[in-house]
Scaffold this motif. Structure first.
Motif, short mmCIF file in Angstrom:
data_model
loop_
_atom_site.label_atom_id
_atom_site.label_comp_id
_atom_site.label_asym_id
_atom_site.label_seq_id
_atom_site.Cartn_x
_atom_site.Cartn_y
_atom_site.Cartn_z
N ALA A 1 0.75 -1.31 -0.07
CA ALA A 1 -0.13 0.05 0.05
C ALA A 1 0.80 1.46 0.06
CB ALA A 1 -1.00 -0.13 1.32
N LEU A 2 1.85 1.18 0.61
CA LEU A 2 2.99 2.25 0.79
C LEU A 2 3.44 2.59 -0.43
CD1 LEU A 2 3.42 4.26 2.91
CD2 LEU A 2 5.40 2.91 3.67
N ARG A 3 4.04 1.60 -1.09
CA ARG A 3 4.59 1.67 -2.63
C ARG A 3 3.67 2.39 -3.61
NH1 ARG A 3 6.86 -3.21 -1.15
NH2 ARG A 3 5.50 -4.38 -2.49
N ARG A 4 2.42 1.96 -3.31
CA ARG A 4 1.27 2.56 -4.04
C ARG A 4 1.29 4.02 -4.22
NH1 ARG A 4 -1.43 -2.42 -3.39
NH2 ARG A 4 -2.86 -1.39 -1.89
N ALA A 5 1.13 4.26 -2.56
CA ALA A 5 0.87 5.51 -2.33
C ALA A 5 1.93 6.29 -2.80
CB ALA A 5 0.92 5.92 -0.71
N LEU B 1 13.99 -1.30 -2.56
CA LEU B 1 15.22 -2.28 -1.93
C LEU B 1 14.46 -2.95 -0.49
CD1 LEU B 1 18.41 -0.01 -2.54
CD2 LEU B 1 17.69 -2.22 -3.77
N ASP B 2 13.74 -2.01 0.36
CA ASP B 2 13.37 -2.61 1.45
C ASP B 2 12.28 -3.80 1.30
OD1 ASP B 2 13.02 -2.39 4.32
OD2 ASP B 2 11.16 -1.55 4.07
N SER B 3 11.75 -3.97 0.08
CA SER B 3 10.67 -4.95 0.02
C SER B 3 11.48 -6.27 -0.51
CB SER B 3 9.72 -4.59 -1.17
OG SER B 3 10.17 -4.27 -2.38
N SER C 1 21.31 -0.80 5.25
CA SER C 1 22.28 0.26 5.11
C SER C 1 22.17 1.06 4.14
CB SER C 1 23.80 -0.19 5.33
OG SER C 1 24.20 -0.82 6.50
N ARG C 2 21.92 0.44 3.01
CA ARG C 2 21.66 1.31 1.76
C ARG C 2 20.42 2.03 1.80
NH1 ARG C 2 23.50 -1.35 -3.98
NH2 ARG C 2 24.00 0.60 -5.12
N VAL C 3 19.40 1.05 2.25
CA VAL C 3 18.02 1.63 2.52
C VAL C 3 18.14 2.87 3.18
CG1 VAL C 3 15.67 1.39 3.07
CG2 VAL C 3 16.86 -0.52 2.04
N LEU C 4 18.55 2.73 4.45
CA LEU C 4 18.69 3.94 5.67
C LEU C 4 19.33 5.16 4.95
CD1 LEU C 4 18.15 4.95 8.38
CD2 LEU C 4 20.37 3.86 9.07
N LYS C 5 20.52 4.73 4.10
CA LYS C 5 21.02 6.13 3.30
C LYS C 5 20.11 6.79 2.48
CE LYS C 5 25.03 7.37 0.83
NZ LYS C 5 26.40 6.65 0.20
N LEU D 1 10.41 4.60 6.17
CA LEU D 1 11.12 3.95 5.43
C LEU D 1 12.77 3.93 6.41
CD1 LEU D 1 12.09 2.35 3.05
CD2 LEU D 1 12.92 4.55 2.05
N ALA D 2 13.10 5.16 6.99
CA ALA D 2 14.19 5.19 7.99
C ALA D 2 14.02 4.62 9.08
CB ALA D 2 14.36 6.70 8.28
#
Length: 614
Positions: free
Chosen positions: A2-6, A101-103, A110-114, A143-144
């Protein structure tokens, strides 16, 4: 999802700049003319340079169209080169790439957080002129928080997610907060913020659970369920799973009364949407069996367990789940006193599992429980030794499971009067739990158990630090009014009495009674025993008026139990008369007539903790 669609919706909402096409003529290859004279076509004019806005828009369109990881990275590089570092489009691109990347199962946290922090930095530096800007920042913070949770940076995750929720809360309709399914979460631009708020609440619950703050996590789980009810149509299958998750969370903090109606609601939803023989309903029934066991309704627990296992077998559910359900069934039979039947079930399970598997360890722990109840001490110890050998080999690969296993084994060693072994295993378990942030909710229970065992074996001075530590941990994890906190206060009071510190003991007993009055009720047998301990402490302090007051409460409480508590009532009256005689001897003759009137029949309404302070 749902978040990605948003995110995609946010990206599409922004108006596009018309792309100016650039005409690049093909290179000409004129034929050669006879020597000595050559004729050349006129040189074409140079192509018009594309505008920066057109290049940026083209790069953005390419990024939005990309779907695979490689295409997203390639398009992101083009967009990054085409727009300024503070451009909002770059922030949204960082957000979309980070969520992708998170999904992904192979995503690097670490890359997602950056990427998330880069998005947050851009969005915070710009002006937030619309609700969509606030939602974009909230999603970047979510996401963070998710990436920080994956990196076990729990306090950072809590900070990011709390900020995200503060941004979203003003955008949620008040009816959603009240749990109404008819509320609409669309803002003026047609964007529904409720799925984002649901994702944030759910992740907040995960972080607080990891921090051991399970009571607070329950609040977020309840709020996420309310949001889901507002988003999904009535009777949705997903709602059933959400109700089951909340029921399981309540069972995890031993709040079985709250868990029961939630689990029953999950069953209603799954049965209405999937039928009576669905796997989801089987999982609901297995949880319901656990809840009934916690409520000591063992016949109902066994019935639900058997129905669950029957459906799992019909659907060919994975062996591990079936084996755990069979172990649950054996434990219920033990609670019902059907020890031979339980041992028979466990022997059958033992044949199906690998020699050094975790399930085999659980089988031998349950078998030891059945044998200990039959007072077969030698067989019990042999089963426990086998279980411990397996658990030792799993300490590195499954530390949480091993720590809980050691607690079970310790309680069984306690049953066969092997107290030193029980204490040793409890301390070993506590050391493992302290290294596992996700298991902090168990630390208070284990510390309390160690303190109680030390107190039981006469090691009072050593017991007090464990009990004091346990009460603080349990208050933080389960709330200050949880009945477990009351029991630890009670044990602390007993320890102080053993150390001849009746004043400290009275304070602990008063706190214990205050908790138990709320969690168990003033007429529960454990609450009455705590009140008796409080009267004893004041008696030891020669505070006879207070001692008589609380002893009178004990008398009245046992009297309310009727004939079943005749012996307890008789003893309570005897102690009351004993305290009264001491008080009369303590007072001068002229004071006794006015200082010791007969206590009122009605229970005194003053709070016990305030009396302790006096």
């Amino acid at each position: 999802m749902a978040l990605r669609r948003a995110v995609s919706l946010l990206l599409r909402q922004r108006p596009r700049t018309t792309i100016v096409p650039t005409l690049v003529p093909k290179a000409l290859n004129p034929p050669l003319l006879p020597y000595p004279r050559r004729h050349f076509s006129p040189r074409p004019p140079p192509p018009l340079p594309a505008s920066a806005a057109a290049v940026a828009d083209a790069a953005e369109e390419a990024f939005e169209a990309a779907s695979s990881t490689n295409d997203l990275f390639a398009a992101f590089s083009r967009l990054e080169a085409a727009v300024p570092p503070s451009d909002k489009r770059l922030a949204l691109a960082c957000l979309k790439l980070g969520q992708h990347l998170d999904s992904s199962a192979s995503g690097d946290p670490s890359r997602v957080l950056k990427l998330a922090l880069r998005s947050v930095g851009i969005l915070e530096s710009g002006s937030r002129s619309s609700d969509s800007d606030a939602v974009s920042l909230a999603m970047a913070l979510h996401l963070a928080g998710s990436a920080s949770l994956d990196l076990t940076r729990f306090h950072d995750a809590l900070s990011f997610l709390s900020r995200s929720l503060r941004l979203l809360s003003p955008l949620l309709p008040s009816k959603v907060e009240e749990g109404s399914s008819s509320a609409s979460g669309d803002d003026s631009q047609g964007f529904d913020v409720r799925p984002v708020a649901h994702a944030v609440r759910l992740q907040l619950a995960n972080v607080k659970t990891a921090l051991g703050r399970r009571e607070e996590a329950l609040v977020d789980l309840r709020a996420s369920l309310d949001l889901k009810e507002a988003i999904l149509p009535p009777g949705s299958r997903e709602l059933g799973a959400a109700y089951r998750d909340l029921a399981e969370a309540h069972a995890g903090v031993l709040d079985f009364k709250q868990a029961l109606p939630l689990c029953q609601r999950a069953m209603e939803l799954h049965e209405s949407t999937l039928g009576k023989n669905s796997v989801e309903l089987a999982h609901d029934r297995r949880l319901l069996g656990v809840i009934y066991t916690g409520l000591e309704q063992h016949e109902q627990a066994l019935e639900q367990n058997e129905m669950s296992r029957k459906v799992m077998k019909n659907w060919g559910v994975a062996d591990a789940e079936l084996l755990h359900a069979e172990i649950d069934a054996a434990n219920i039979k033990i609670a019902l006193g059907k020890f031979d039947e339980a041992v028979s079930v466990l022997k059958d399970v033992a044949k199906k599992v690998e020699k050094d598997s975790e399930v085999r360890a659980l089988v031998f722990i349950s078998m030891a429980k059945a044998l200990a109840n039959q007072e077969k001490v030698g067989d019990t110890k042999r089963c426990l030794e086998i279980a411990c050998d397996i658990l030792e080999k799993k300490e590195l690969s499954a530390p949480d499971m091993v720590a809980e296993g050691y607690v079970e084994v310790s309680s069984l060693y306690e049953m066969v009067n092997e107290f030193d072994k029980a204490i040793s295993l409890m301390k070993r378990s506590l050391g493992m739990l302290e290294r596992s942030p996700q298991a902090q909710h168990l630390e208070g229970n284990v510390a309390a158990r160690i303190g109680w065992l030390l107190l039981l074996t006469g090691k009072v001075t050593e017991a007090v630090p464990y009990l004091e530590d346990a009460v603080e941990r349990m208050k933080e994890n389960f709330g200050p009014k949880h009945y477990g906190v009351g029991y630890v206060y009670n044990n602390l009071g007993a320890a102080y009495m053993e150390m001849d510190r009746p004043q400290s003991a009275a304070q602990m007993f008063a706190l214990a009674k205050e908790v138990m009055d709320v969690s168990l009720g003033p007429h529960h047998s454990d609450t009455i025993e705590t009140c008796q301990s409080l009267a004893n402490a004041y008696n030891a302090m020669e505070s006879y008026a207070l001692a008589m007051e609380f002893q009178k409460r004990v008398v009245d409480s046992w009297r309310s139990h009727g004939p079943s508590a005749r012996d307890e009532l008789k003893e309570a009256v005897r102690l009351y008369e004993q305290i009264k005689m001491k008080a009369l001897a303590f007072l001068s003759p002229e004071d006794s007539a006015i200082a010791l009137p007969e206590p009122r029949e009605q229970e005194v309404s003053s709070d016990s903790a305030k009396v302790a302070q006096q």
